[in-house]
Motif scaffolding. Sequence first.
Motif, PDB file in Angstrom:
ATOM      1  N   ASN A 108       0.805  -1.216   0.000  1.00 25.05           N
ATOM      2  CA  ASN A 108       0.000   0.000   0.000  1.00 25.05           C
ATOM      3  C   ASN A 108       0.841   1.271   0.000  1.00 25.05           C
ATOM      4  O   ASN A 108       0.365   2.326  -0.434  1.00 25.05           O
ATOM      5  CB  ASN A 108      -0.951   0.016   1.205  1.00 25.05           C
ATOM      6  CG  ASN A 108      -2.292  -0.605   0.878  1.00 25.05           C
ATOM      7  OD1 ASN A 108      -2.514  -1.075  -0.225  1.00 25.05           O
ATOM      8  ND2 ASN A 108      -3.191  -0.617   1.842  1.00 25.05           N
ATOM      9  N   ARG A 111       1.404   1.857  -3.649  1.00 28.87           N
ATOM     10  CA  ARG A 111       0.107   2.124  -4.278  1.00 28.87           C
ATOM     11  C   ARG A 111      -0.396   3.520  -3.927  1.00 28.87           C
ATOM     12  O   ARG A 111      -0.842   4.282  -4.796  1.00 28.87           O
ATOM     13  CB  ARG A 111      -0.891   1.050  -3.827  1.00 28.87           C
ATOM     14  CG  ARG A 111      -2.175   1.024  -4.615  1.00 28.87           C
ATOM     15  CD  ARG A 111      -3.072  -0.108  -4.158  1.00 28.87           C
ATOM     16  NE  ARG A 111      -2.524  -1.406  -4.503  1.00 28.87           N
ATOM     17  CZ  ARG A 111      -2.011  -2.277  -3.621  1.00 28.87           C
ATOM     18  NH1 ARG A 111      -1.974  -1.989  -2.341  1.00 28.87           N
ATOM     19  NH2 ARG A 111      -1.541  -3.421  -4.036  1.00 28.87           N
ATOM     20  N   GLU A 112      -0.343   3.866  -2.659  1.00 30.79           N
ATOM     21  CA  GLU A 112      -0.841   5.169  -2.227  1.00 30.79           C
ATOM     22  C   GLU A 112       0.051   6.311  -2.711  1.00 30.79           C
ATOM     23  O   GLU A 112      -0.438   7.408  -3.006  1.00 30.79           O
ATOM     24  CB  GLU A 112      -0.952   5.191  -0.701  1.00 30.79           C
ATOM     25  CG  GLU A 112      -2.067   4.282  -0.181  1.00 30.79           C
ATOM     26  CD  GLU A 112      -2.038   4.102   1.322  1.00 30.79           C
ATOM     27  OE1 GLU A 112      -1.153   4.720   1.981  1.00 30.79           O
ATOM     28  OE2 GLU A 112      -2.888   3.365   1.859  1.00 30.79           O
ATOM     29  N   GLY A 116      -2.428   4.602  -7.072  1.00 28.99           N
ATOM     30  CA  GLY A 116      -2.792   3.393  -7.793  1.00 28.99           C
ATOM     31  C   GLY A 116      -3.949   2.649  -7.157  1.00 28.99           C
ATOM     32  O   GLY A 116      -4.216   2.785  -5.959  1.00 28.99           O
ATOM     33  N   THR A 117      -4.619   1.861  -7.973  1.00 28.39           N
ATOM     34  CA  THR A 117      -5.704   1.008  -7.489  1.00 28.39           C
ATOM     35  C   THR A 117      -5.515  -0.448  -7.911  1.00 28.39           C
ATOM     36  O   THR A 117      -6.167  -1.333  -7.362  1.00 28.39           O
ATOM     37  CB  THR A 117      -7.069   1.500  -8.012  1.00 28.39           C
ATOM     38  OG1 THR A 117      -7.035   1.568  -9.445  1.00 28.39           O
ATOM     39  CG2 THR A 117      -7.410   2.872  -7.450  1.00 28.39           C
ATOM     40  N   SER A 118      -4.648  -0.709  -8.874  1.00 29.65           N
ATOM     41  CA  SER A 118      -4.410  -2.073  -9.343  1.00 29.65           C
ATOM     42  C   SER A 118      -3.552  -2.842  -8.348  1.00 29.65           C
ATOM     43  O   SER A 118      -2.763  -2.261  -7.602  1.00 29.65           O
ATOM     44  CB  SER A 118      -3.686  -2.054 -10.694  1.00 29.65           C
ATOM     45  OG  SER A 118      -4.456  -1.437 -11.679  1.00 29.65           O
ATOM     46  N   TYR A 119      -3.714  -4.168  -8.391  1.00 30.18           N
ATOM     47  CA  TYR A 119      -2.799  -5.014  -7.638  1.00 30.18           C
ATOM     48  C   TYR A 119      -1.385  -4.830  -8.181  1.00 30.18           C
ATOM     49  O   TYR A 119      -1.193  -4.560  -9.364  1.00 30.18           O
ATOM     50  CB  TYR A 119      -3.188  -6.488  -7.771  1.00 30.18           C
ATOM     51  CG  TYR A 119      -4.434  -6.875  -7.025  1.00 30.18           C
ATOM     52  CD1 TYR A 119      -4.454  -6.910  -5.642  1.00 30.18           C
ATOM     53  CD2 TYR A 119      -5.590  -7.206  -7.718  1.00 30.18           C
ATOM     54  CE1 TYR A 119      -5.594  -7.263  -4.950  1.00 30.18           C
ATOM     55  CE2 TYR A 119      -6.745  -7.571  -7.034  1.00 30.18           C
ATOM     56  CZ  TYR A 119      -6.740  -7.594  -5.654  1.00 30.18           C
ATOM     57  OH  TYR A 119      -7.881  -7.938  -4.977  1.00 30.18           O
ATOM     58  N   ARG A 141      -3.638   1.795 -12.539  1.00 30.75           N
ATOM     59  CA  ARG A 141      -5.092   1.803 -12.335  1.00 30.75           C
ATOM     60  C   ARG A 141      -5.845   0.894 -13.309  1.00 30.75           C
ATOM     61  O   ARG A 141      -6.828   0.278 -12.931  1.00 30.75           O
ATOM     62  CB  ARG A 141      -5.644   3.238 -12.440  1.00 30.75           C
ATOM     63  CG  ARG A 141      -5.328   4.084 -11.216  1.00 30.75           C
ATOM     64  CD  ARG A 141      -5.929   5.462 -11.311  1.00 30.75           C
ATOM     65  NE  ARG A 141      -5.235   6.304 -12.287  1.00 30.75           N
ATOM     66  CZ  ARG A 141      -4.157   7.041 -11.989  1.00 30.75           C
ATOM     67  NH1 ARG A 141      -3.675   7.051 -10.758  1.00 30.75           N
ATOM     68  NH2 ARG A 141      -3.578   7.783 -12.917  1.00 30.75           N
TER      69      ARG A 141
END
Length: 203
Positions: A108, A111-112, A116-119, A141
């Motif tokens: 995370n 990602r943060e 991003g939102t994708s794995y 994303r």
Amino acid sequence: MVQPLVRKIVTYAEEVLIEGRREVPRPTRFAAAAAVIRSPWRGDKFTEDLKPAILSHATLLGELLVPRLMDLAGGAAAVEAYGKAAVVGADGEVEHASALIHTLRFGNMLREAVGGTSYLSFTNKRAGPGCSIDIPMTHIRESGTRSHFLTISFNIPDAPADDEIVIAIGAATAGRPHHRIGDRFEDMKEMGISSNNTVLKEG
């Protein structure tokens, strides 16, 4: 809690200017940041509960690597694709490598940082010093965007030692230069496949 014992930090970057004998529309930057750490499970025959070391290591490793990766990539706003990897030395289990990257406490943070939102795509394996460290990447994303199915590869000549783990994250500032194979959503539309079919959607 035992804190990560970091032997070295390694960074890698490349900038693609020409692909297929053509200049790229804009330079594409690939970057990676890796930490070589002593395995918190070194010397153990078998550890049933990996969570204490995950809790003491994962967040700190993210805090160590993410800012370096953002600097290499030219800032969080420039990142379009990302991924992660872990390599455990010969005395460890692949589960040890997996444990430190397959936790939201680590993933995370990257990602943060980039919104991003994708794995995060990943590899985890056991290997020796100088092995290829391969970080597969996807769009931050839009996971079905094939232009951003990428891999960054590098090696560290003296890592991982038998009792070490290499933890790495990677980023790219664009998709493949001159990408022209479409994406899986176009395939689905052409083939009449419903977007509700998650198995085919992820193929």
